[in-house]
Design a protein around this motif. Structure first.
Motif, mmCIF file in Angstrom:
data_model
loop_
_atom_site.group_PDB
_atom_site.id
_atom_site.type_symbol
_atom_site.label_atom_id
_atom_site.label_comp_id
_atom_site.label_asym_id
_atom_site.label_seq_id
_atom_site.Cartn_x
_atom_site.Cartn_y
_atom_site.Cartn_z
ATOM 1 N N ILE A 1 -9.674 -17.871 31.466
ATOM 2 C CA ILE A 1 -8.207 -17.880 31.446
ATOM 3 C C ILE A 1 -7.737 -19.293 31.758
ATOM 4 O O ILE A 1 -8.011 -19.835 32.835
ATOM 5 C CB ILE A 1 -7.639 -16.888 32.473
ATOM 6 N N ILE A 2 -7.049 -19.900 30.801
ATOM 7 C CA ILE A 2 -6.606 -21.296 30.939
ATOM 8 C C ILE A 2 -5.106 -21.354 30.690
ATOM 9 O O ILE A 2 -4.587 -20.719 29.772
ATOM 10 C CB ILE A 2 -7.344 -22.208 29.941
ATOM 11 N N GLU A 3 -4.411 -22.146 31.515
ATOM 12 C CA GLU A 3 -2.984 -22.357 31.261
ATOM 13 C C GLU A 3 -2.676 -23.852 31.264
ATOM 14 O O GLU A 3 -3.360 -24.652 31.920
ATOM 15 C CB GLU A 3 -2.124 -21.632 32.288
ATOM 16 N N HIS A 4 -1.682 -24.220 30.479
ATOM 17 C CA HIS A 4 -1.285 -25.618 30.345
ATOM 18 C C HIS A 4 -0.457 -26.025 31.553
ATOM 19 O O HIS A 4 0.536 -25.379 31.893
ATOM 20 C CB HIS A 4 -0.480 -25.800 29.052
ATOM 21 N N ARG B 1 -7.857 -20.653 35.461
ATOM 22 C CA ARG B 1 -7.545 -19.670 36.493
ATOM 23 C C ARG B 1 -8.534 -18.503 36.531
ATOM 24 O O ARG B 1 -8.567 -17.758 37.500
ATOM 25 C CB ARG B 1 -6.133 -19.130 36.290
ATOM 26 N N ILE C 1 -7.616 -21.464 22.064
ATOM 27 C CA ILE C 1 -7.351 -20.829 23.353
ATOM 28 C C ILE C 1 -7.671 -19.343 23.327
ATOM 29 O O ILE C 1 -8.109 -18.754 24.323
ATOM 30 C CB ILE C 1 -5.876 -21.066 23.767
ATOM 31 N N ARG D 1 -10.115 -17.081 25.880
ATOM 32 C CA ARG D 1 -9.659 -15.880 26.596
ATOM 33 C C ARG D 1 -10.602 -14.709 26.351
ATOM 34 O O ARG D 1 -10.895 -13.926 27.255
ATOM 35 C CB ARG D 1 -8.239 -15.506 26.140
ATOM 36 N N PHE E 1 -4.929 -29.103 32.303
ATOM 37 C CA PHE E 1 -5.002 -27.653 32.187
ATOM 38 C C PHE E 1 -5.606 -27.077 33.458
ATOM 39 O O PHE E 1 -6.401 -27.743 34.144
ATOM 40 C CB PHE E 1 -5.863 -27.242 30.987
#
Length: 608
Positions: free
Chosen positions: A502-505, A514, A493, A497, A511
């Protein structure tokens, strides 16, 4: 009570030791030739028969031995190279253990003829299975001749594991070739079954030695490398970015003129070629590293092919930088007629996003003030209707670029060692740009060329800030991943970045993306993330390098094959390509340009 532990007799111990030092005929040749070098020889002749199993004869003009030394030389651990254990940290000779001659003699029949320059007569010594069977005075030239016959005659099990006589002779030739490369001051001659296989002139010129070992054609295209610090000196020659091979066989590394197998040095060399040669192809080199003996441990492997280095990381980094700097100074188009180029079709999912200029901008920056030149340039532009459509599409493209950069004129210094002068004449199959120049026809792979441009741009941005800038998406992208993909994504991850992703769980294997790099549209961003995950599936997370991921970013942004370009776009692409460090290859090492020379055209049309 009888003891289970016994002391082995000398004969058995010698045969065991011989198994470590004498693996095959090439091992014997290596040990004997290195002894000849240590003896100060300027001329060494090696003659073998039956791949070396029948006969090995090594003759030198070195300092020779006295009768006493000749006999002692076949005693285990008898050596003139060191006196005590502390000498192991200042070894400058090739031999030092005192094991080679007794090990060879233990598994063969040996005849030694030797004489010092100060003596009027020489010494002849004969041995069989390690035992001296005769010693007498003889007439012989100054120097030493060692004749090894019936190798492994008393260890038939060893013979079962040897290759054919042809392959064994090849292994001998390989050993002698490498030794000849690093000792250009010595004249070598290798004869196999009465035929001269290799001969060098001993004129103390490394490039000449490379030409005599490999070929004149290969040698004259290699590049010299040299650097020196307080504790390290690197010198030798490396191949240009088009002189690569399918294996590391032609990578020759020497430490204080001792040939070594050293994977870290190979990796350091290849890192210097990163992005300039194709994947799974390997550069060639003849490189010697001069390092203080105290910083090296050569007492690691019986054949002394492996060494340990202090400050290894510093040494490998310096080698990589030296190679990279040398290639940047001498990056050029390979001399070709029609070369077979393996072309990997590119994906066609991403639309063109060249920082293209409209016709007026191109004219302003590329056309001189000369009226005739301007008229000629204008004549090359598309027809009015097509030009109008192209201008509209170009204007739309410019809106997608936040800060389009107008190219600056290229100075003569910048042009040096870059693209040759050429004029775009068209596009082939909407995939290849055709241009003419003084040396014939140039064919440019538009995807590979633009990939090189984009790679160096994103790399420059990344190095400037250690990351790529992100743009936050109004509507996040949803990713439904497999368990394996989820594991890889979580492990990496941080890499995502740093690339502006930009990745969120969101829960489970879901996932949300964003943010994506500012250069990408949302559709392109989704494809980018998917491609990165595919790349991660094939590699161990610890092996992932930002450079690999940046190549994917560049590939996704590059103009694809089957994309129609107009004249200004093609000219601008070549202009940008000319400003890159390595214009002749894409980041994956595939060629960007091939040249069909005028001479090749004349030949094909039977004009010569």
């Amino acid at each position: 009570m009888d003891s289970k532990i016994v002391v082995l007799d000398a004969h058995t111990a010698n045969q065991i030791a011989a198994g470590e030092v004498v693996e095959r005929p090439a091992s014997v040749v290596k040990e004997l030739v290195e002894n000849a070098i240590d003896a100060g020889s300027t001329r060494i002749e090696i003659e073998i028969a039956g791949g070396g199993l029948t006969t090995i004869k090594v003759t030198d003009n070195g300092e020779g031995m006295t009768p006493v030394d000749a006999e002692l030389a076949f005693s285990r651990h008898a050596t003139s190279k060191i006196q005590c254990a502390s000498d192991l940290f200042k070894i400058t000779t090739f031999g030092f253990r005192g094991e080679a001659l007794p090990s060879i003699a233990a598994v063969s029949k040996v005849q030694l003829l030797t004489r010092t320059a100060a003596s009027l007569e020489g010494t002849k010594l004969t041995l069989a299975g390690g035992k001296i069977t005769g010693q007498e005075p003889c007439g012989c030239p100054a120097g030493t001749t060692v004749i090894v016959e019936d190798l492994f005659f008393n260890t038939p099990a060893r013979q079962k594991f040897l290759k054919s006589t042809f392959k064994e002779a090849g292994a001998v030739a390989d050993i002698v070739s490498r030794i000849a490369l690093i000792h250009p001051q010595i004249s070598f001659r290798l004869i196999s079954d009465g035929r001269i296989i290799l001969q060098t002139n001993g004129q103390n010129n490394l490039l000449t030695a490379i030409a005599q070992v490999y070929s004149t054609e290969l040698a004259k295209k290699m590049l010299p490398v040299e650097m020196e610090t307080e504790s390290l000196r690197i010198s030798g020659f490396i191949g240009q970015n088009f002189q690569h091979r399918a294996s590391r066989e032609m990578q020759n590394f020497f430490i204080n003129k001792r040939y070594v197998h050293h994977l870290r040095l190979s990796k350091a060399l290849e890192a210097g070629y990163q992005g300039t040669i194709p994947v799974k192809r390997y550069p060639i080199c003849v490189i010697n590293l001069e390092i203080a003996p105290a910083l090296i441990d050569v007492n690691v492997h019986p054949a002394k092919l492996e060494v340990r280095l202090e400050r290894e990381e510093v040494i490998t980094e310096q080698l990589t930088e030296l190679v990279r700097a040398t290639l940047e100074k001498k990056n050029r188009l390979p001399e070709t007629g029609f070369r077979k180029v393996k072309y990997v079709p590119a994906s066609e999912q991403v639309s063109l996003n060249l920082p293209t200029l409209v016709a007026e901008q191109v004219k302003e920056n590329f056309v001189t003030d000369n009226a005739a030149d301007s008229e000629e340039k204008q004549a090359m532009l598309p027809a009015t209707k097509e030009a109008g459509q192209s201008a509209n599409s170009l204007t739309q493209l410019l809106h997608r670029i936040q800060t389009p950069t107008v190219p600056q004129p290229i100075t003569s210094e910048q042009e040096q060692e870059k693209l040759p002068p050429m004029q775009v004449i068209g596009q082939l199959y909407d995939s290849y740009i055709l241009a003419q120049g003084e040396n014939g026809l140039y064919i440019i792979d538009q995807h590979a060329a633009h990939e090189r441009i984009m790679y160096e741009e994103v790399l420059h941005k990344f190095l400037a800030k250690n990351n790529l800038s992100s743009q936050i998406l109004a509507v996040p992208l949803t990713l439904e991943l497999t368990y394996q993909e989820t594991t890889k994504l979580v492990d990496n991850i941080f890499h995502f970045r740093s690339l502006g992703i930009i990745i969120e769980h969101f829960g489970g294997n879901t996932f949300l993306v964003r943010g994506i790099p500012v250069e990408f549209t949302p559709q392109e961003g989704e494809d980018l993330v998917t491609s990165l995950l595919v790349e991660l599936q094939s590699k161990n997370p610890k092996e992932i390098l930002y450079e690999d991921l940046l190549k994917i970013v560049a590939c996704k942004k590059a103009v694809k094959a089957k994309k129609r370009l107009n004249l200004p776009e093609m000219e601008y692409l070549l202009h940008k390509l000319n400003s890159t460090k390595f214009p002749y290859s894409c980041p994956h090492g595939r060629p960007t340009i091939i040249n069909l020379t005028l001479a090749e055209l004349a030949r094909r049309f039977l004009r010569t």
